[in-house]
Design a protein around this motif. Structure first.
Motif, PDB file in Angstrom:
ATOM      1  N   SER A 198     -12.053   3.231  13.392  1.00 56.49           N
ATOM      2  CA  SER A 198     -11.253   4.065  14.288  1.00 56.49           C
ATOM      3  C   SER A 198     -10.790   3.275  15.507  1.00 56.49           C
ATOM      4  N   GLY A 199     -11.538   2.246  15.883  1.00 54.25           N
ATOM      5  CA  GLY A 199     -11.108   1.406  17.004  1.00 54.25           C
ATOM      6  C   GLY A 199      -9.809   0.685  16.686  1.00 54.25           C
ATOM      7  N   LYS A 200      -9.711   0.111  15.500  1.00 53.53           N
ATOM      8  CA  LYS A 200      -8.477  -0.559  15.090  1.00 53.53           C
ATOM      9  C   LYS A 200      -7.343   0.452  14.972  1.00 53.53           C
ATOM     10  N   ALA A 201      -7.656   1.648  14.455  1.00 56.62           N
ATOM     11  CA  ALA A 201      -6.628   2.688  14.323  1.00 56.62           C
ATOM     12  C   ALA A 201      -6.040   3.038  15.683  1.00 56.62           C
ATOM     13  N   ALA A 202      -6.907   3.207  16.671  1.00 58.83           N
ATOM     14  CA  ALA A 202      -6.429   3.553  18.014  1.00 58.83           C
ATOM     15  C   ALA A 202      -5.602   2.417  18.610  1.00 58.83           C
ATOM     16  N   TRP A 203      -6.021   1.183  18.371  1.00 57.17           N
ATOM     17  CA  TRP A 203      -5.280   0.031  18.897  1.00 57.17           C
ATOM     18  C   TRP A 203      -3.916  -0.078  18.230  1.00 57.17           C
ATOM     19  N   ASP A 204      -3.873   0.089  16.918  1.00 57.56           N
ATOM     20  CA  ASP A 204      -2.585   0.049  16.209  1.00 57.56           C
ATOM     21  C   ASP A 204      -1.649   1.137  16.722  1.00 57.56           C
ATOM     22  N   ALA A 205      -2.195   2.333  16.910  1.00 54.31           N
ATOM     23  CA  ALA A 205      -1.377   3.451  17.382  1.00 54.31           C
ATOM     24  C   ALA A 205      -0.880   3.205  18.799  1.00 54.31           C
ATOM     25  N   ALA A 206      -1.749   2.686  19.657  1.00 54.02           N
ATOM     26  CA  ALA A 206      -1.399   2.487  21.064  1.00 54.02           C
ATOM     27  C   ALA A 206      -0.279   1.462  21.221  1.00 54.02           C
ATOM     28  N   ARG A 207      -0.284   0.425  20.391  1.00 54.53           N
ATOM     29  CA  ARG A 207       0.735  -0.613  20.522  1.00 54.53           C
ATOM     30  C   ARG A 207       1.922  -0.405  19.599  1.00 54.53           C
ATOM     31  N   GLY A 208       1.890   0.688  18.830  1.00 52.97           N
ATOM     32  CA  GLY A 208       3.023   0.994  17.958  1.00 52.97           C
ATOM     33  C   GLY A 208       3.273  -0.072  16.922  1.00 52.97           C
ATOM     34  N   ARG A 209       2.220  -0.565  16.319  1.00 51.34           N
ATOM     35  CA  ARG A 209       2.354  -1.662  15.350  1.00 51.34           C
ATOM     36  C   ARG A 209       3.319  -1.293  14.223  1.00 51.34           C
ATOM     37  N   ALA A 210       4.167  -2.225  13.848  1.00 56.71           N
ATOM     38  CA  ALA A 210       5.039  -2.031  12.689  1.00 56.71           C
ATOM     39  C   ALA A 210       4.242  -2.290  11.416  1.00 56.71           C
ATOM     40  N   PRO A 211       4.626  -1.674  10.296  1.00 58.22           N
ATOM     41  CA  PRO A 211       3.944  -1.971   9.027  1.00 58.22           C
ATOM     42  C   PRO A 211       4.023  -3.466   8.706  1.00 58.22           C
ATOM     43  N   ALA A 212       3.041  -3.960   7.984  1.00 59.19           N
ATOM     44  CA  ALA A 212       3.008  -5.384   7.644  1.00 59.19           C
ATOM     45  C   ALA A 212       4.232  -5.800   6.832  1.00 59.19           C
ATOM     46  N   VAL A 213       4.698  -4.892   5.975  1.00 62.08           N
ATOM     47  CA  VAL A 213       5.890  -5.160   5.160  1.00 62.08           C
ATOM     48  C   VAL A 213       6.966  -4.152   5.558  1.00 62.08           C
ATOM     49  N   ARG A 214       8.097  -4.635   5.991  1.00 57.21           N
ATOM     50  CA  ARG A 214       9.211  -3.763   6.351  1.00 57.21           C
ATOM     51  C   ARG A 214      10.165  -3.660   5.173  1.00 57.21           C
ATOM     52  N   SER A 215      10.598  -2.444   4.891  1.00 56.63           N
ATOM     53  CA  SER A 215      11.485  -2.211   3.753  1.00 56.63           C
ATOM     54  C   SER A 215      12.633  -1.308   4.179  1.00 56.63           C
ATOM     55  N   PRO A 216      13.772  -1.411   3.510  1.00 46.87           N
ATOM     56  CA  PRO A 216      14.864  -0.470   3.792  1.00 46.87           C
ATOM     57  C   PRO A 216      14.483   0.921   3.306  1.00 46.87           C
ATOM     58  N   ALA A 217      15.215   1.911   3.765  1.00 42.93           N
ATOM     59  CA  ALA A 217      14.953   3.287   3.344  1.00 42.93           C
ATOM     60  C   ALA A 217      15.015   3.397   1.826  1.00 42.93           C
ATOM     61  N   ASP A 218      14.056   4.111   1.268  1.00 44.34           N
ATOM     62  CA  ASP A 218      13.952   4.270  -0.187  1.00 44.34           C
ATOM     63  C   ASP A 218      14.043   5.759  -0.510  1.00 44.34           C
ATOM     64  N   PRO A 219      15.026   6.188  -1.301  1.00 42.59           N
ATOM     65  CA  PRO A 219      15.213   7.624  -1.589  1.00 42.59           C
ATOM     66  C   PRO A 219      14.349   8.144  -2.744  1.00 42.59           C
ATOM     67  N   ALA A 220      13.369   7.343  -3.195  1.00 40.71           N
ATOM     68  CA  ALA A 220      12.617   7.715  -4.389  1.00 40.71           C
ATOM     69  C   ALA A 220      11.943   9.068  -4.277  1.00 40.71           C
ATOM     70  N   VAL A 221      11.344   9.360  -3.126  1.00 43.07           N
ATOM     71  CA  VAL A 221      10.665  10.649  -2.973  1.00 43.07           C
ATOM     72  C   VAL A 221      11.663  11.784  -2.976  1.00 43.07           C
ATOM     73  N   GLN A 222      12.756  11.636  -2.266  1.00 47.91           N
ATOM     74  CA  GLN A 222      13.763  12.688  -2.220  1.00 47.91           C
ATOM     75  C   GLN A 222      14.393  12.886  -3.597  1.00 47.91           C
ATOM     76  N   ASN A 223      14.607  11.804  -4.322  1.00 48.00           N
ATOM     77  CA  ASN A 223      15.138  11.937  -5.678  1.00 48.00           C
ATOM     78  C   ASN A 223      14.166  12.675  -6.596  1.00 48.00           C
ATOM     79  N   ALA A 224      12.883  12.381  -6.437  1.00 46.39           N
ATOM     80  CA  ALA A 224      11.877  13.055  -7.257  1.00 46.39           C
ATOM     81  C   ALA A 224      11.809  14.540  -6.934  1.00 46.39           C
ATOM     82  N   LEU A 225      11.998  14.883  -5.677  1.00 50.02           N
ATOM     83  CA  LEU A 225      11.986  16.301  -5.292  1.00 50.02           C
ATOM     84  C   LEU A 225      13.195  17.040  -5.859  1.00 50.02           C
ATOM     85  N   ARG A 226      14.298  16.339  -5.968  1.00 54.37           N
ATOM     86  CA  ARG A 226      15.500  16.962  -6.525  1.00 54.37           C
ATOM     87  C   ARG A 226      15.491  17.020  -8.034  1.00 54.37           C
ATOM     88  N   GLY A 227      14.671  16.168  -8.656  1.00 55.09           N
ATOM     89  CA  GLY A 227      14.671  16.069 -10.117  1.00 55.09           C
ATOM     90  C   GLY A 227      14.064  17.264 -10.813  1.00 55.09           C
TER      91      GLY A 227
END
Length: 227
Positions: A198-227
């Protein structure tokens, strides 16, 4: 006669000061854990009492030794998610884990298990870059556009997961995953580990850490909801 230490300060007074200092250190060290625990309060549910959401997020963990099957704890998470879909409380499953983990490809194993259990493969979306809980929550919101979700993991992990997801913009409720074979000793060990995590979680949240891997927007979930 009062006991006096080498510094001239009475021993009892020194002990009292040490005790107060110890309590202060413990309280400060526990603040991140208190944050995760209190923030998640009111958002944690047993499987039978789970609310509804379009998406259920299953957080990954190590797969079995053969690298083909989920481990016992991961099986519990997947069985819980499958039950939520079967009961109509969720429509799409986002399996989020490490696609290049030391134990194997977590999302691939998770996807195969769910489809073998009768979940429509068109309703399963895999994120191979959910490298930790923070990244899974951040990417669900930022990459897959999820706004409301149920988060499934074991009880010892759930408060931290829900708190991070909510901090990162998800309207998240947690569902306690099944944990067949989880001994009291294992649950205690994992709870202690999560206390420190939880200490690392609070530190990550406080500094607004970006995800380790950045990806463009992916519509897979929205497509699955529409399917």
């Amino acid at each position: 006669m009062t006991d006096v230490g080498a510094s001239g300060v009475p021993v009892r007074r020194r002990l009292r000061r040490l005790a107060v200092l110890g309590v202060a250190v413990l309280v400060l060290a526990s603040l991140p854990w208190l944050w995760t625990t209190l923030t998640a309060r009111g958002h944690l549910y047993a499987e039978a009492d789970a609310p509804s959401a379009d998406v259920v997020i299953v957080l990954g963990t190590a797969v079995a030794a053969d690298r083909q099957r989920p481990s016992d704890r991961l099986t519990g998470r997947l069985d819980t998610a499958a039950a939520l879909v079967t009961s109509g409380r969720a429509r799409v499953v986002l399996v989020s884990g490490d696609g290049g983990g030391t134990s194997g490809n977590e999302p691939a194993v998770m996807t195969a298990y769910l489809t073998e259990r009768g979940v429509d493969p068109r309703r399963v979306v895999a994120d191979p870059f959910g490298l930790d809980t923070y990244d899974s929550c951040a990417r669900a919101r930022q990459v897959y556009g999820v706004q409301r979700a149920l988060v499934v993991t074991q009880s010892y992990h759930l408060s931290r997961a829900v708190t991070l997801c909510r901090h990162l913009g998800l309207d998240a409720d947690g569902v306690i995953a099944r944990c067949a074979g989880c001994s009291s000793a294992l649950l205690a060990e994992k709870s202690v580990r999560d206390y420190f995590a939880s200490g690392k979680a609070a530190w990550d949240a406080a500094r607004g850490r970006a995800p380790a891997v950045r990806s463009p927007a992916d519509p897979a979930v929205q497509n699955a909801l529409r399917g």
